[in-house]
Design a protein around this motif. Structure first.
Motif, mmCIF file in Angstrom:
data_model
loop_
_atom_site.group_PDB
_atom_site.id
_atom_site.type_symbol
_atom_site.label_atom_id
_atom_site.label_comp_id
_atom_site.label_asym_id
_atom_site.label_seq_id
_atom_site.Cartn_x
_atom_site.Cartn_y
_atom_site.Cartn_z
ATOM 1 N N UNK A 14 46.876 -3.922 6.363
ATOM 2 C CA UNK A 14 47.368 -2.817 5.529
ATOM 3 C C UNK A 14 47.219 -1.479 6.241
ATOM 4 N N UNK A 15 46.106 -1.311 6.940
ATOM 5 C CA UNK A 15 45.842 -0.056 7.642
ATOM 6 C C UNK A 15 46.801 0.142 8.806
ATOM 7 N N UNK A 16 47.044 -0.893 9.571
ATOM 8 C CA UNK A 16 47.953 -0.770 10.714
ATOM 9 C C UNK A 16 49.374 -0.470 10.243
ATOM 10 N N UNK A 17 49.792 -1.061 9.149
ATOM 11 C CA UNK A 17 51.111 -0.748 8.594
ATOM 12 C C UNK A 17 51.208 0.735 8.258
ATOM 13 N N UNK A 18 50.177 1.255 7.600
ATOM 14 C CA UNK A 18 50.154 2.672 7.236
ATOM 15 C C UNK A 18 50.160 3.558 8.482
ATOM 16 N N UNK A 19 49.351 3.191 9.468
ATOM 17 C CA UNK A 19 49.280 3.952 10.716
ATOM 18 C C UNK A 19 50.623 3.946 11.429
ATOM 19 N N UNK A 20 51.262 2.789 11.473
ATOM 20 C CA UNK A 20 52.567 2.660 12.118
ATOM 21 C C UNK A 20 53.565 3.637 11.507
ATOM 22 N N UNK A 21 53.639 3.686 10.180
ATOM 23 C CA UNK A 21 54.552 4.602 9.505
ATOM 24 C C UNK A 21 54.175 6.061 9.776
ATOM 25 N N UNK A 22 52.884 6.339 9.804
ATOM 26 C CA UNK A 22 52.405 7.699 10.082
ATOM 27 C C UNK A 22 52.832 8.144 11.486
ATOM 28 N N UNK A 23 52.692 7.259 12.459
ATOM 29 C CA UNK A 23 53.082 7.582 13.837
ATOM 30 C C UNK A 23 54.561 7.890 13.919
ATOM 31 N N UNK A 75 44.345 3.697 19.004
ATOM 32 C CA UNK A 75 44.864 2.552 19.752
ATOM 33 C C UNK A 75 46.292 2.195 19.344
ATOM 34 N N UNK A 76 46.616 2.310 18.071
ATOM 35 C CA UNK A 76 47.971 1.984 17.629
ATOM 36 C C UNK A 76 48.981 2.958 18.211
ATOM 37 N N UNK A 77 48.571 4.212 18.395
ATOM 38 C CA UNK A 77 49.469 5.184 19.030
ATOM 39 C C UNK A 77 49.857 4.721 20.423
ATOM 40 N N UNK A 78 48.926 4.136 21.155
ATOM 41 C CA UNK A 78 49.257 3.641 22.496
ATOM 42 C C UNK A 78 50.361 2.586 22.448
ATOM 43 N N UNK A 79 50.414 1.832 21.364
ATOM 44 C CA UNK A 79 51.446 0.803 21.249
ATOM 45 C C UNK A 79 52.826 1.428 21.067
ATOM 46 N N UNK A 80 52.902 2.515 20.291
ATOM 47 C CA UNK A 80 54.202 3.053 19.897
ATOM 48 C C UNK A 80 54.633 4.318 20.647
ATOM 49 N N UNK A 81 53.757 4.936 21.421
ATOM 50 C CA UNK A 81 54.138 6.166 22.104
ATOM 51 C C UNK A 81 54.998 5.840 23.324
ATOM 52 N N UNK A 82 55.749 6.846 23.763
ATOM 53 C CA UNK A 82 56.470 6.744 25.028
ATOM 54 C C UNK A 82 55.586 7.315 26.132
ATOM 55 N N UNK A 83 55.652 6.711 27.306
ATOM 56 C CA UNK A 83 54.812 7.167 28.423
ATOM 57 C C UNK A 83 55.607 7.344 29.706
ATOM 58 N N UNK A 84 56.912 7.548 29.553
ATOM 59 C CA UNK A 84 57.735 7.699 30.749
ATOM 60 C C UNK A 84 57.705 6.465 31.628
ATOM 61 N N UNK A 85 57.590 5.301 30.970
ATOM 62 C CA UNK A 85 57.483 4.024 31.686
ATOM 63 C C UNK A 85 56.373 4.062 32.736
ATOM 64 N N UNK A 86 55.250 4.650 32.325
ATOM 65 C CA UNK A 86 54.075 4.693 33.196
ATOM 66 C C UNK A 86 53.983 5.900 34.088
ATOM 67 N N UNK A 87 54.939 6.827 34.006
ATOM 68 C CA UNK A 87 54.925 8.006 34.881
ATOM 69 C C UNK A 87 54.138 9.174 34.280
ATOM 70 N N UNK A 88 53.845 9.118 32.998
ATOM 71 C CA UNK A 88 53.076 10.199 32.366
ATOM 72 C C UNK A 88 51.621 10.128 32.797
#
Length: 236
Positions: free
Chosen positions: A57-66, A130-143
């Motif tokens: 339930x928490x991860x679902x909420x976090x996902x929507x928040x992100x 940690x969930x942000x790391x799943x959904x954020x963009x990172x420039x395909x590793x260049x950031x």
């Protein structure tokens, strides 16, 4: 309108609705949680004080928040994550949490170390990061790694699941991409210069990261923005 034409339009509308429903099903995120170490003190505390259903339930909420903070209102703007997996496990490097692919690994020893009565709060705070790391963009590793860590902490701070008393204060740090609290506070400052800056920066990093994005968004080179930020808090 002929009866045949009306029926054809109705059938087309039905097929369109079914197609949209199927697309949403395909793009929806599935969440799975496994406690791989239930017999350890931390694994046992996870089951007793946090639990699988609370985590889902928490991860679902976090996902929507992100998605909301990142201003990603459509599937086309979002990173496609078919299945997000959370594993409660043993991490031998001392980290509280790590990510790999679309999996979050949470340290059972870390859970065991949470203060009494604070397990869910501390766990939720960690999950925002940690969930942000799943959904954020990172420039395909260049950031820069410090930037991606700072964005993850930025989301955590926005969620209010953190301790303001012990957290990094605005103006602290030696480099803009020092990471975690230092970078998160810098990103907050940039938001003050341009509403939604951090979301815009994240969305620009879908393919590649460039320092020039700061100037594109703020009208000033990155080094100047950092210098002005440090100057603002120099006497605090």
């Amino acid at each position: 309108m002929s009866k045949k034409l009306h029926n054809d339009i109705s059938l087309l509308s039905l097929l369109l609705l079914l197609s949209l429903s199927l697309l949403q099903t395909i793009l929806a995120v599935e969440y799975t949680v496994t406690n791989t170490v239930p017999d350890t003190p931390g694994g046992s505390r996870f089951d007793a004080e946090i639990g699988v259903q609370y985590t889902i339930n928490t991860v679902k909420t976090i996902n929507q928040f992100i998605w909301k903070v990142f201003k990603q209102n459509s599937d086309a703007q979002r990173k496609h994550v078919p299945v997000l997996t959370v594993n409660i496990t043993e991490l031998n490097d001392g980290a509280l949490g790590e990510t790999g692919g679309d999996t979050i690994y949470i340290s059972a020893m870390g859970i065991q170390s949470f203060p009494p009565g604070q397990a869910r709060f501390e766990f939720t705070s960690l999950m925002y990061h940690e969930t942000t790391h799943i959904f954020q963009w990172s420039g395909q590793g260049t950031a820069p790694g410090g930037l991606t860590e700072g964005v993850a902490d930025y989301i955590m701070v926005k969620s209010k699941y953190y301790d303001p008393g012990s957290y990094t204060k605005p103006g602290e740090g030696n480099k803009w991409d020092e990471g975690y609290g230092v970078t998160a506070r810098f990103l907050e400052y940039c938001d003050g210069l341009r509403d939604g800056f951090t979301a815009d920066l994240n969305n620009k990093m879908r393919e590649v990261y460039k320092d020039e994005y700061f100037e594109e968004l703020l009208g000033k080179p990155l080094d100047q923005v950092w210098s002005e930020y440090k100057a603002k808090y120099a006497n605090i």
